[in-house]
Design an enzyme around this catalytic site. Structure first.
Site: not given
Length: 673
Positions: A325-326, A443, A510-511
C-alpha cells in the site's frame, strides 16, 4: 653548552624530517550548505555509516553505504564514495523496474561499477588523503565526484560524472534503450597505461557498452596516459529487456555516436523540465533542501508504466521489489497533482496484476479481485501470515484508481467493490455489515474484527464504485447501496471518537491507523469528533514507529488549524530518518538499522507539505474547505516561519496551474498558458 646546542639542532632537524614524512590532512574543498539544489560533502567518510559496535572510533570506509542513488524510473544505481557504483571494491546493486525472477526483483549486471586498473592489474582506489568533493546536482540529475585515485605510485586526479538519461530525453535523441553514462576526467601524475575491463553481460537483460577516449576513439582494453595531460574516459551503457531494441539501427543511435556533450545537455534539460513541477518553500532552507531530496529520489524511481516498491530503484531491500500500500496510499498522492503520468504507473501495475488478484479472491471463495498485501510479478499473495490478512490494501487500490478516471480505473473499482460485497458479513441482530478476521494498519494488533480503517476504506471503495457506475449509466448490484449504508464503523459514543477495532483497549499502536479516517479517507465527521479522535490516537502511536505517522499527524494538525503542532510533526517525519550528506531516507529512526532509500517515508513528508500546509484535498471535501478546482478543495495552514509556499505546475484535468500559499493562509491560483 656547545654540545647541548648541537643536540637541540639535531632534534629540530629530525622533527622536521619526521613531520615531512607524516601524511598531511587533505585540504578541504568548499561545499555548499543548505543549497536548494546541490547536496555536497568533502568528506568521503561521511558517505558511510560506521558499524554500530566498532571498537575503534577512527573513521573508516567500512560500514553501511549511505551515498546517493540515481535513476530514470526504469533503471537505477547506487553511487559510492568513489563516484561510481562500487563500495569497498565491490559493485553496488543495479536494479531495473519490472524485472522479476519468479516473485522477486532480479538485479541487473553491475553496469554502474567502472573500475580502472594500473599496468599490473591493480585497481585504482580512492586516495582519502587528497582533496575530495562529491555533489548530487538534483536540478540536473547527476552525481559528480572530485577525487584522486591511486595505485602504487600512480595518481589520477580529476573527477567522475554519472547520470542516467530520462526516458523522454533518450527518445528525443533516438538513443537505444535506457542510457547511462559514466565519464572520468583525470590527469595522471606519471606516464602509463590505464587498463579498462568490459562489463559482464550475464543475466536475462541485454546490455551493450562502449568506452571511448579523449578523442572519441573506442577503447577495448587500455588508454595511454601522459603525465599532467587530462584524459577523458567515457562509458556509454544501453540497457533493455529486448535484444532487438539494442540492435535497431533504422532510426536509432548508440549514445556514444550522439556524443557526450549532446547527451549530457539533453539529460540536464530533461531534469530541468521535470522540475517545472516544484515545491518551493520560502523561509526554511533546511526544509527546502530536504523536500527537494525526497522529490528527487521519488522521481528517480517512478515511471509511467510500473509501480514503486518501498525502496524504489535504490536497493532491493528486504522485500525484493514487492509492492505494498506504500505505492497506492503514500506515493500515489505525492505524485498525483504534479506528475500524474508517473502516478498512473501505479494504477497500471494494479491493472496488470488483476488476474493474480482475481485468483487470490477465488482461492478464498470470494468474487472480484483481492489485491495482494505483498504483490510482485503475478499479483498473487506473497506475504506470510498474518500479514496476508491485511486486506485494506484492496480498498487502497480502488480509491487510488478512482483519482485517475478512465476505463482502467473503472474496471479496478468494479472488481474491488465486488470483492468487498462478497467479503463482508451481515449481522442480522444489529442490522449492519462487518469485516471479520482482518489485520489493520496497526499490524501489532494482529488479526481483529472490524478494523475501523478497513471498514471505512471498504465503504468508500463501494461508494466510489456506485458513483462511477451512475456516471457511466451502467447497472450495479443493489446490495452495494445497502452495504455502503449499513457498513459498521466502530465508534465510542461516550468519548465521541472512533474506535480502532472491536475490543481495542487503548494500547500502543504501531503507526497511524484510526487517524487515517481524517486523512486520507476524509470520512465525514464533526470538528469535535475529529479533534477527539486525533488527540487521543496521536498519543497511542509508538514513538519508534515509521515516519508516515508523523506525516499524517502533520496533515491533520494543519487541517485543525494548528500550524505549530503541524510543523513539529512535519520535522519529525523526516529529520530522525535522514542519513548522510546526500539525505538518504532511512526506514527507521534507529541508527543501527539501515534500510534506504525509503521512498514511502519521502512520499509521506511530501504529502505533509502539499496536503497539510498546502491544504489540498482530492475528491470529497472536508467541512470548512473551500473550492479550488473541480474535484479539488483547499484549506491552507502556513507555518509561522515560512514566508510563502509554492506548488508549481499542478496538472489537473488537462490544465496547468501554479498555487501560492501566502501569510494569513491566503492563496493564489494561476492558470498557466
Amino acid at each position: 653548552m656547545k654540545r647541548i646546542s648541537v643536540t637541540a639542532a639535531t632534534i629540530a632537524i629530525l622533527a622536521i624530517a619526521v613531520f615531512a614524512l607524516m601524511p598531511h590532512p587533505a585540504p578541504k574543498l568548499p561545499v555548499k550548505t543548505l543549497d536548494p539544489w546541490n547536496l555536497q560533502t568533502n568528506d568521503p567518510y561521511a558517505l558511510v555509516g560506521q558499524p554500530a559496535f566498532a571498537e575503534s572510533k577512527e573513521k573508516t570506509l567500512d560500514g553501511t553505504l549511505y551515498g546517493t542513488y540515481i535513476g530514470n524510473g526504469h533503471i537505477g544505481a547506487r553511487i559510492g564514495p568513489e563516484g561510481v557504483g562500487s563500495f569497498n571494491g565491490q559493485p553496488t546493486e543495479c536494479l531495473m523496474s519490472g524485472l522479476w525472477k519468479g516473485e522477486e526483483t532480479q538485479p541487473l549486471p553491475n553496469w554502474s561499477d567502472f573500475p580502472l586498473f594500473d599496468e599490473n592489474g591493480n585497481r585504482f582506489a580512492l586516495d582519502t588523503n587528497a582533496p575530495y568533493r562529491q555533489t548530487l546536482n538534483m536540478r540536473e540529475g547527476y552525481v559528480q565526484t572530485e577525487l584522486t585515485l591511486k595505485s602504487g605510485r600512480q595518481r589520477l586526479a580529476g573527477n567522475v560524472t554519472v547520470f542516467i538519461l530520462p526516458t523522454d530525453a533518450a527518445a528525443k535523441l533516438h538513443a537505444l534503450g535506457d542510457v547511462a553514462v559514466i565519464r572520468y576526467n583525470l590527469a595522471p601524475a606519471r606516464n602509463g597505461k590505464i587498463i579498462i575491463k568490459p562489463i559482464p553481460h550475464q543475466g536475462p537483460v541485454f546490455i551493450t557498452s562502449t568506452t571511448v577516449d579523449t578523442d572519441g576513439h573506442n577503447v577495448k582494453d587500455s588508454v595511454q596516459a601522459k603525465r599532467g595531460q587530462s584524459v577523458f574516459i567515457t562509458r556509454y551503457i544501453s540497457v533493455s529487456m529486448y535484444a532487438e531494441v539494442l540492435k535497431s539501427k533504422d532510426a536509432n543511435l548508440d549514445a556514444w555516436e550522439i556524443g557526450y556533450d549532446k547527451v549530457f545537455a539533453a539529460h540536464k534539460q530533461a531534469w530541468r523540465d521535470t522540475w517545472k513541477s516544484d515545491i518551493v518553500i520560502d523561509g526554511d532552507p533546511a526544509a527546502q533542501q530536504a523536500i527537494h531530496a525526497m522529490q528527487f529520489y521519488m522521481l528517480s524511481s517512478a515511471s509511467a508504466g510500473q509501480s514503486i516498491s518501498p525502496m524504489g530503484l535504490s536497493t532491493g531491500g528486504p522485500w525484493r521489489g514487492h509492492i505494498f500500500w506504500d505505492a497506492d496510499t503514500w506515493m500515489f498522492p505525492a505524485l498525483l497533482l504534479q506528475h500524474p503520468n508517473l502516478a498512473q504507473g501505479i494504477v497500471k501495475y494494479r491493472l496488470k496484476t488483476m488476474f493474480g488478484a482475481a485468483k487470490n479472491a477465488k482461492k478464498r471463495g470470494l468474487l472480484g479481485t483481492e489485491f495482494a498485501w505483498e504483490s510482485a510479478q503475478t499479483g498473487k499473495e506473497t506475504a506470510p501470515p498474518p500479514y496476508a490478512e491485511e486486506r485494506h490494501i484492496t480498498a487502497d487500490v480502488g480509491i487510488a484508481a478512482h483519482s485517475m478516471f478512465g476505463p482502467d480505473a473503472d474496471l479496478i473499482l468494479k472488481n474491488t467493490a465486488e470483492y468487498w460485497a462478497s467479503r463482508v458479513k451481515y449481522n442480522k441482530v444489529k442490522d449492519r455489515y462487518e469485516i471479520l478476521d482482518i489485520v489493520p494498519p496497526d499490524e501489532n494488533a494482529g488479526i481483529v474484527d472490524n478494523s475501523v480503517y478497513t471498514n471505512a476504506a471498504a465503504k468508500r471503495n463501494i461508494e466510489l464504485a456506485i458513483e462511477t457506475a451512475k456516471k457511466l449509466g451502467v447497472s450495479y448490484p443493489s446490495k452495494w447501496d445497502d452495504i455502503a449504508k449499513k457498513m459498521y464503523i466502530p465508534f465510542d459514543a461516550q468519548a465521541k471518537r472512533f474506535t480502532a477495532y472491536d475490543g481495542y483497549k487503548g494500547g500502543k499502536t504501531k503507526q497511524a491507523d484510526t487517524e487515517l479516517l481524517i486523512y486520507p479517507l476524509v470520512y465525514p465527521m464533526s470538528d469535535q469528533v475529529k479533534k477527539n479522535t486525533f488527540d487521543f490516537y496521536k498519543k497511542t502511536t509508538d514513538p519508534r514507529g515509521p515516519a508516515m505517522t508523523s506525516s499524517i499527524h502533520a496533515i491533520i494538525a494543519a487541517e485543525l488549524g494548528r500550524p505549530d503542532e503541524a510543523y513539529k510533526h512535519f520535522e519529525d517525519s523526516y529529520k530522525p530518518f535522514m542519513r548522510g550528506p546526500m539525505l538518504i531516507f532511512n526506514e527507521k529512526r534507529s541508527l543501527t538499522y539501515d534500510n534506504a532509500c525509503f521512498l514511502t517515508g519521502c512520499a509521506g513528508t511530501i504529502q505533509s507539505v502539499v496536503y497539510g500546509f498546502g491544504g489540498i484535498r482530492v475528491g470529497r471535501a472536508p467541512e470548512g474547505f473551500n473550492p479550488l478546482l473541480p474535484g479539488l478543495s483547499i484549506k491552507p495552514c502556513l507555518p509561522a516561519n515560512w514566508k510563502k509556499l509554492e506548488i508549481t505546475d499542478i496538472k489537473w484535468r488537462g490544465k496547468h496551474y501554479d498555487l501560492a500559499i501566502l501569510p494569513g493562509n491566503k492563496w493564489d491560483l494561476v492558470e498557466k498558458r
